[in-house]
Design an enzyme around this catalytic site. Structure first.
Site, PDB file in Angstrom:
ATOM      1  N   GLY A  32       0.836  -1.197   0.000  1.00  0.00           N
ATOM      2  CA  GLY A  32       0.000   0.000   0.000  1.00  0.00           C
ATOM      3  C   GLY A  32       0.871   1.249   0.000  1.00  0.00           C
ATOM      4  O   GLY A  32       1.978   1.262  -0.562  1.00  0.00           O
ATOM      5  N   SER A  33       0.400   2.273   0.721  1.00  0.00           N
ATOM      6  CA  SER A  33       1.017   3.601   0.574  1.00  0.00           C
ATOM      7  C   SER A  33       2.455   3.702   1.095  1.00  0.00           C
ATOM      8  O   SER A  33       3.145   4.656   0.733  1.00  0.00           O
ATOM      9  CB  SER A  33       0.145   4.646   1.274  1.00  0.00           C
ATOM     10  OG  SER A  33      -1.095   4.728   0.612  1.00  0.00           O
ATOM     11  N   VAL A  34       2.894   2.792   1.937  1.00  0.00           N
ATOM     12  CA  VAL A  34       4.293   2.890   2.395  1.00  0.00           C
ATOM     13  C   VAL A  34       5.242   2.719   1.207  1.00  0.00           C
ATOM     14  O   VAL A  34       6.405   3.119   1.262  1.00  0.00           O
ATOM     15  CB  VAL A  34       4.645   1.855   3.501  1.00  0.00           C
ATOM     16  CG1 VAL A  34       3.893   2.134   4.771  1.00  0.00           C
ATOM     17  CG2 VAL A  34       4.417   0.434   3.035  1.00  0.00           C
ATOM     18  N   PHE A  35       4.727   2.162   0.109  1.00  0.00           N
ATOM     19  CA  PHE A  35       5.552   1.968  -1.085  1.00  0.00           C
ATOM     20  C   PHE A  35       5.793   3.297  -1.822  1.00  0.00           C
ATOM     21  O   PHE A  35       6.642   3.385  -2.702  1.00  0.00           O
ATOM     22  CB  PHE A  35       4.853   0.971  -2.030  1.00  0.00           C
ATOM     23  CG  PHE A  35       5.734   0.436  -3.117  1.00  0.00           C
ATOM     24  CD1 PHE A  35       6.669  -0.549  -2.867  1.00  0.00           C
ATOM     25  CD2 PHE A  35       5.639   0.923  -4.420  1.00  0.00           C
ATOM     26  CE1 PHE A  35       7.481  -1.042  -3.872  1.00  0.00           C
ATOM     27  CE2 PHE A  35       6.444   0.434  -5.425  1.00  0.00           C
ATOM     28  CZ  PHE A  35       7.373  -0.550  -5.158  1.00  0.00           C
ATOM     29  N   LYS A  36       5.037   4.342  -1.416  1.00  0.00           N
ATOM     30  CA  LYS A  36       5.196   5.643  -2.094  1.00  0.00           C
ATOM     31  C   LYS A  36       6.587   6.231  -1.878  1.00  0.00           C
ATOM     32  O   LYS A  36       6.960   7.210  -2.510  1.00  0.00           O
ATOM     33  CB  LYS A  36       4.103   6.605  -1.624  1.00  0.00           C
ATOM     34  CG  LYS A  36       2.736   6.237  -2.197  1.00  0.00           C
ATOM     35  CD  LYS A  36       1.595   7.018  -1.589  1.00  0.00           C
ATOM     36  CE  LYS A  36       0.253   6.485  -2.138  1.00  0.00           C
ATOM     37  NZ  LYS A  36      -0.904   6.975  -1.386  1.00  0.00           N
TER      38      LYS A  36
END
Lengths: 566, 115
Positions: free
Chosen positions: A280-284
């Site tokens: 999810g967003s931690v991959f941003k």
């Protein structure tokens, strides 16, 4: 007359001497080898060398695994002929049904185990029964005095002390020792004489980077989170961002390694390194650092996300709220999917893949624990039409929690990818250092400027307006990122509508980081967002850890100071 | 005549003395050997006792280690003794702090001081 008697006597004496001489010759010359061998067997007792595995210590020298000497009960079927009454007294002591116990004893042979590694008091009770045909053998039993603490790190051994999981398995060549035999003299009644030889072989000791207190703090908070959110599982990894030393690694559910063999498989999974999930967003972080490093954006670059959605490959991806026109910093701060995809499109799939690889996504971290998986990110040539909309927001990729915390540690330490490790030293039984982790195993992956800029962006995530206000710690700034990802339903092979993974990853103090940490909660009920579910767990762990590590507060003016209790 | 007498006296005294010495030596050797064996038996017994004591020591050490686990200390100190764990928010700043950690985190120094 006298002469006649004398002749008879002399003849008898001579004959007697001849018989003795013949017998001596027979014993000493003709049958010497066989008899010598027999004599050797009779006056020599052979004992197995007792092998003791090395002790496992935490980083402060607290014992996490040690050995007990327990007695195992065996039976000699040839001489074992107890009454039924005796069997009925013995059976409950060894946790067996009388009938079952008898059925396990064969009619032939001279040795069969009744029960291995009895507690001392039970062994005493059995000995008091004084049953003929039963005997005891001393064996080493591995004992984990802290119970389920760090069970996924330490691992456990089997009944014969064979390593099965964790450090016990990974470092068996150091912890184990070679056995052998010791020969002792004994007399006809079986009493042994001292040989002066030690019948114990000790393995080398292992010192972990894990800290018992930090581990306990992490486990306690994970337990709380699991209960509060009725989650299926949870994982947390705390790491020194500069050395890669793992300070705490915990998974829930956990198991007691003292009964590791009977624990169910799902309790034994070290999810931090063996389970992949869509981040999810931690991959941003990949889009963020890639865009900054390639100078495609600055923190103040504007993104128009006012439509609240973006179509990629025929699929519309939406934000939770409509944000209007926001800066790149706000894209990360508010975790805008639309903004991230727009930045990802600017960066391009080749660069996204390259920066993901640079940050260690899709490759093993090299941690010294068994069973680590590499995760997965598709090569650009295999991306589908929707991939450019999915991968920038952490879908269509699989990571482990450890990979993510390592990537964020690279932001914390100024752009270096460190090698996570769990063992700091191997010590000989007399505590001399045999091997130690080589400091400095790191790879420069980002410029210091990019790391610093992205750190500033991550700090805004825990400030007002960010998605993780609840991760902020009193007295120190926290930098981090929330993640909320849908899980794949194994039945439908599609994204589940009610199963999520909530996570928060960050480091603290943001400008002088001592710890980098990730908290992942699997399938929370009631709430799903990383900022609501995982971020408070991060805050609670960080608050206690900073107190324990004596990290000074940054909001106290002047010199930092010690310290009196109110 | 006198010389012959002396020889016979010498024979009478020296021979039994030598025989006695031989016998005593033989018995002394046997005695010493038996004492050595006896000591070896005693040592064997003591080694057994030592093994039992070491076994007991290992059990006690394991119990001590279990009792001193942070989880137990935390639980018992808070419930029975009223102790609390260190909390930075309850600290009063009263003076210059002795340096326990590097003032700036970096690769150059060990980041985590011993608590």
């Amino acid at each position: 007359m006298r002469t006649g008697r004398a002749v008879i006597l002399h003849t008898a004496v001579v004959f007697g001497f001849l018989i003795v001489a013949y017998r001596l010759t027979d014993l000493m010359l003709f049958d010497h080898e066989r008899l010598a061998r027999r004599a050797q067997q009779q006056h020599t007792a052979v004992e197995d060398v007792q092998v003791r595995r090395g002790i496992i210590f935490d980083r402060m020298g607290r014992e996490l695994a040690l050995n007990l000497d327990l007695e195992s009960l065996y039976c000699d079927p040839k001489t074992f002929a107890p009454s039924w009454e005796t069997i009925r007294m013995l059976a409950p002591l060894v946790d067996r049904e009388p009938q079952k116990m008898l059925s396990r004893i064969p009619d032939e042979g001279r040795f069969v185990w009744i029960k291995r590694k009895l507690p001392p008091e039970t062994a005493d009770k059995v000995r008091a029964l004084n049953i003929e045909g039963l005997g005891f053998v001393t064996e080493a039993k591995r004992f984990y005095p802290k119970g389920d603490l760090a069970s996924h790190v330490i691992g456990f051994v089997g009944i014969d002390n064979q390593p099965l999981e964790g450090i016990e398995l990974q470092y068996d060549k150091y912890l184990g020792a070679k056995g052998g035999k010791v020969f002792r003299e004994r007399d006809a009644s079986g009493r042994t004489l001292s040989s002066g030889i030690s019948a114990e072989a000790k393995g080398n000791n292992i010192v972990l980077t894990i800290d018992e207190v930090l581990q306990r703090i992490v486990e306690k908070e994970l337990d709380r989170a699991l209960e509060q959110w009725r989650a299926a599982a949870a994982t947390a990894v705390m790491m020194d961002p500069y050395s890669g030393g793992i300070l705490a690694l915990a998974n829930r559910p956990a198991y007691d390694p003292n009964a590791g063999g009977s624990a169910p498989g799902f309790e034994k999974r070290n999810r931090a390194i063996t389970d992949c999930y869509e981040p999810g967003s931690v991959f941003k972080i990949v889009i963020g650092v890639g865009s900054l490093e390639e100078k495609l954006v600055t923190p103040n670059s504007l993104f128009d996300v006012s439509r609240g959605g973006i179509e990629v490959g025929g699929k519309v991806i939406r934000d939770v709220h409509k944000y209007g026109v926001i800066t790149f910093k706000e894209v990360i701060q508010k975790s805008s999917n639309v903004g991230s995809i727009m930045a990802g499109m600017r960066l391009g799939k080749e660069n996204i893949y390259r920066y993901a690889k640079l940050l260690g996504i899709g490759e093993k971290t090299g941690i010294d624990l068994p069973g680590e998986v590499s995760g997965w990110i598709p090569k650009p040539e295999h991306w589908s039409g929707t991939s450019l909309g999915a991968i920038p927001i952490g879908q269509e990729v699989a990571v482990t929690p450890l990979q993510i915390v390592r990537a964020y540690a690279a932001i914390a330490n100024g752009g270096y990818l460190v090698r996570p490790h769990i063992v700091s030293e191997v010590l000989s039984p007399d505590r001399k250092t045999l091997a130690s982790f080589r400091d400095g195993e790191r790879r420069a992956v980002l410029s210091a400027k990019t790391a610093e800029t992205f750190k500033e962006i991550l700090k805004s995530v825990t400030e007002d307006g960010g998605t993780a206000r609840s991760a902020s710690v009193d007295g120190n700034l926290v930098a981090g990122k929330t993640g909320t990802a849908q899980m794949i339903d194994p039945r439908t092979k599609r994204y589940s509508k009610d199963k999520y993974v909530s996570s928060f990853v960050g480091f603290v103090p943001a400008d002088n980081p001592r710890i980098a940490m990730i908290v992942v909660v699997y399938e929370p009920k009631g709430q799903i967002y990383g900022g609501v579910v995982a971020a408070p767990v991060f805050r609670e762990i960080a608050r206690q850890a900073l107190s324990y590590l004596n990290v000074p507060r940054e909001d106290v003016p002047g010199k930092q100071a010690l310290l009196a209790w109110r | 005549m006198i010389v012959g007498r002396r020889r016979s006296i010498g024979k009478l005294v020296v021979t039994p003395f030598l025989i006695a010495l031989l016998l005593i030596s033989v018995f002394a050797l046997v005695f010493v050997r038996s004492q050595i064996v006896k000591l070896e038996y005693r040592l064997g017994e003591l080694e057994k006792k030592k093994t039992l004591c070491l076994r007991e020591r290992k059990v006690l050490f394991a119990e001590k280690t279990s009792q001193l686990s942070f989880a137990r200390l935390e639980a018992s100190s808070q419930s029975q003794d009223g102790f609390v764990l260190p909390d930075r928010l309850k600290v009063v700043q009263i003076g210059k702090h002795t340096r326990s950690m590097p003032s700036h985190a970096s690769f150059k120094e060990k980041q985590l001081a011993e608590p």
